[in-house]
Scaffold this motif. Structure first.
Motif, PDB file in Angstrom:
ATOM      1  N   TRP A 131      11.350 -11.106  -2.820  1.00 44.32           N
ATOM      2  CA  TRP A 131       9.834 -10.710  -3.036  1.00 44.32           C
ATOM      3  C   TRP A 131       9.217 -11.331  -4.324  1.00 44.32           C
ATOM      4  O   TRP A 131       9.979 -11.186  -5.467  1.00 44.32           O
ATOM      5  N   GLU A 132       7.978 -11.491  -4.504  1.00 41.71           N
ATOM      6  CA  GLU A 132       7.362 -11.895  -5.569  1.00 41.71           C
ATOM      7  C   GLU A 132       6.145 -10.909  -5.479  1.00 41.71           C
ATOM      8  O   GLU A 132       5.751 -10.167  -4.570  1.00 41.71           O
ATOM      9  N   ASP A 133       5.494 -10.520  -6.849  1.00 37.12           N
ATOM     10  CA  ASP A 133       4.660  -9.685  -7.051  1.00 37.12           C
ATOM     11  C   ASP A 133       3.429  -9.950  -6.053  1.00 37.12           C
ATOM     12  O   ASP A 133       2.797 -10.954  -6.009  1.00 37.12           O
ATOM     13  N   GLY A 134       2.910  -8.839  -5.265  1.00 39.13           N
ATOM     14  CA  GLY A 134       1.713  -9.160  -4.312  1.00 39.13           C
ATOM     15  C   GLY A 134       2.193  -9.514  -2.953  1.00 39.13           C
ATOM     16  O   GLY A 134       1.431  -9.561  -1.939  1.00 39.13           O
ATOM     17  N   TYR A 135       3.475  -9.708  -2.838  1.00 35.88           N
ATOM     18  CA  TYR A 135       4.062 -10.080  -1.536  1.00 35.88           C
ATOM     19  C   TYR A 135       5.072  -9.450  -0.935  1.00 35.88           C
ATOM     20  O   TYR A 135       5.757  -9.678  -0.079  1.00 35.88           O
ATOM     21  N   GLU A 136       5.002  -8.218  -1.381  1.00 36.93           N
ATOM     22  CA  GLU A 136       6.266  -7.070  -0.927  1.00 36.93           C
ATOM     23  C   GLU A 136       6.012  -6.735   0.587  1.00 36.93           C
ATOM     24  O   GLU A 136       4.935  -6.878   1.087  1.00 36.93           O
ATOM     25  N   SER A 142       6.733  -8.635   3.271  1.00 36.18           N
ATOM     26  CA  SER A 142       6.718  -9.585   4.231  1.00 36.18           C
ATOM     27  C   SER A 142       8.316  -9.747   5.012  1.00 36.18           C
ATOM     28  O   SER A 142       9.307  -9.516   4.025  1.00 36.18           O
ATOM     29  N   GLY A 174       6.178 -16.767  -0.987  1.00 39.04           N
ATOM     30  CA  GLY A 174       6.474 -15.492  -1.629  1.00 39.04           C
ATOM     31  C   GLY A 174       7.228 -14.456  -1.047  1.00 39.04           C
ATOM     32  O   GLY A 174       7.403 -13.450  -1.613  1.00 39.04           O
ATOM     33  N   THR A 181       3.985 -17.160  -7.772  1.00 45.55           N
ATOM     34  CA  THR A 181       3.977 -16.585  -9.254  1.00 45.55           C
ATOM     35  C   THR A 181       5.095 -16.836 -10.143  1.00 45.55           C
ATOM     36  O   THR A 181       5.101 -16.658 -11.244  1.00 45.55           O
ATOM     37  N   SER A 209       8.099 -15.271  -9.766  1.00 40.23           N
ATOM     38  CA  SER A 209       8.623 -14.238 -10.077  1.00 40.23           C
ATOM     39  C   SER A 209       9.688 -13.499  -9.120  1.00 40.23           C
ATOM     40  O   SER A 209       9.836 -12.372  -8.761  1.00 40.23           O
TER      41      SER A 209
END
Length: 469
Positions: free
Chosen positions: A340-345, A347, A361, A404, A406
């Protein structure tokens, strides 16, 4: 006869005056063979309820008193004073056998200690039982006095003595029923200050007692294993009764090393309180903490063993040098480890060939047959590495869009492998290599380190999914 019928008449009048309403206080009896009074009551009086409920014994035996009086009166009229005395004494003996143990048995247990006294319920109920036992023994004692053989002439008492006797009798008739219906308090979550909320206005309770009442009524702390749920049928029981039964259950659990699963605890009538007992009972709290520590140590040892196996495996030797290479033992309870990337947790992309899937993401990689672990190696590149298929059972490459820059892999225990992307936000390719799937799906107890995964992440604008093997 009037003394026997007085309590029934009192409650009848009180019911009429209050509109027919009625308040019932209940308690759960904890049976223990160590208390002789309760053991006798349990083995003799419970089975004898069908006899005790005989109509002549209703209304505290008033019908039997009337019948006995009629027999005595007829005997006296016929000049058979001896027969009249026998009838009267027989009635008195029946009533004493019926009611005197209700005073003697709880008194006997109370003399043996608090644990046995608690068998009979909270203090208010215990006092009521003893008081009623004494009161119900009064009519047969009056009968014995009435039919006793005269030894001297009757001496009429003065008006002061007669008035005092009448006042005491009326006071006993009125006060005992009132005392037997003493109301208990059911404190609210706000009054108890449960979970740090409310005003905590209830006084006279220790912190442990407050926590126990809160837990029983479903307002415990989040650390409670059954947080958010109360104990059915106990949430409206008075504070005094809940605490008394909790203390008794604590005494049982303490005798068994704090084990709430002990047979004596589970067979107790108030056993449903056991799940909330830790806040009230130090022995249960200590046993629970010891069990949690044991389970944690066992889990740590299990995980350490698997990590040791993965760490001992040979490192992957890439054909070109990656920017970074990282290894870890990663765990899952739901088939995949996720990226995951920040803000996409959160999915959950669909998997290609049941191996790897990607969304903007988010990334998902198959790692176990539902529950298990895999030995994972992650390599990050600034350019496309050569394709390797030798020694691998499955190799699939997918496109990945990093919003992002990340991206990190996260397993079921919260362990993270960070820094997968090397050029910040943009387009990447993710190539996943796998071996060991057949082994873990076909063997009930596969060897440690059976699943091995290699993940290669590198920049690339291609969108097509490629299945190399």
């Amino acid at each position: 006869m009037l003394t026997a019928a007085a309590p029934t008449l009192y409650f009848l009048v009180a019911s009429i005056l209050t509109g027919g309403g009625e308040t019932v206080e209940g308690f759960v009896t904890a049976v223990s063979s160590e208390c002789p009074g309760w053991a006798i009551y349990d083995r003799v009086y419970f089975p004898a309820y069908s006899v005790i409920g005989f109509p002549l014994l209703a209304t505290d035996g008033a019908p039997l008193v009337v019948l006995g009086f009629a027999g005595w009166w007829l005997s006296v009229r016929k000049g058979r004073l001896r027969l009249g005395g026998i009838i009267g004494r027989s009635v008195a003996v029946v009533l004493l056998v019926r009611y005197l143990p209700e005073f003697l048995l709880p008194t006997l247990d109370a003399a043996l200690g608090p644990a046995c006294r608690q068998q009979w319920g909270p203090p208010g109920l215990f006092d009521s039982l003893v008081g009623w036992g004494l009161y119900d023994s009064l009519p047969p004692l009056l009968i014995l006095l009435a039919v006793r053989a005269p030894r001297r002439g009757f001496v009429r008492r003065g008006p002061v003595a007669r008035t005092a006797a009448a006042v005491l009798t009326v006071a006993a008739v009125v006060l005992l029923p009132t005392a037997s219906a003493a109301a208990g308090r059911v404190s609210t979550a706000r009054e108890l200050g449960c979970a740090g909320y409310g005003d905590g206005t209830v006084t006279g309770l220790t912190t442990a007692e407050r926590l126990f009442l809160c837990a029983v009524r479903g307002h415990g702390l989040p650390t409670d294993p059954s947080y958010g749920s109360g104990v059915e049928e106990w949430d409206e029981v008075t504070d005094e009764v809940v605490l008394a039964q909790g203390r008794h259950l604590c005494a049982l659990a303490t005798r068994h090393g704090g084990d709430i699963d002990a047979r004596a605890v589970q067979e107790a009538p108030e056993a449903s309180l056991a799940v909330k007992l830790a806040s009230l009972c130090p022995a249960v709290a200590g046993a629970r903490q010891a069990e949690e520590d044991r389970q944690q140590a066992e889990s740590d040892a299990y995980v350490a063993g698997k990590e040791k196996v993965c760490a001992a495996l040979p490192r992957h030797r890439p054909e070109i040098r990656p920017v970074r290479q990282r290894r870890a033992t990663m765990w899952t309870e739901f088939w995949t480890i996720d990226g995951w990337e920040d803000g996409y947790e959160g999915s959950a992309p669909d998997l290609v060939r049941n191996l790897v899937g990607s969304d903007r993401g988010a990334l998902a990689i198959w790692a176990a047959d539902e529950v298990g672990h895999a030995c994972v190696t992650v390599e990050s590149y600034t350019r496309r590495p050569p394709v390797e298929t030798r020694g691998w059972e499955e190799v699939v490459e997918v496109a990945y869009e990093s919003p992002t820059g990340s991206l990190e892999l996260v397993d079921g225990y919260g362990q993270r492998l960070t820094g997968l992307t090397t050029r910040g936000p943009g387009s990447y390719r993710v190539r996943v290599h796998l071996r060991g799937r057949e082994l873990v799906t076909q063997v009930p107890d596969p060897p440690d380190g059976a699943v091995r995964i290699l993940v290669e992440v590198f920049p690339g604008r291609a969108k097509k999914t490629v299945v190399y093997k």
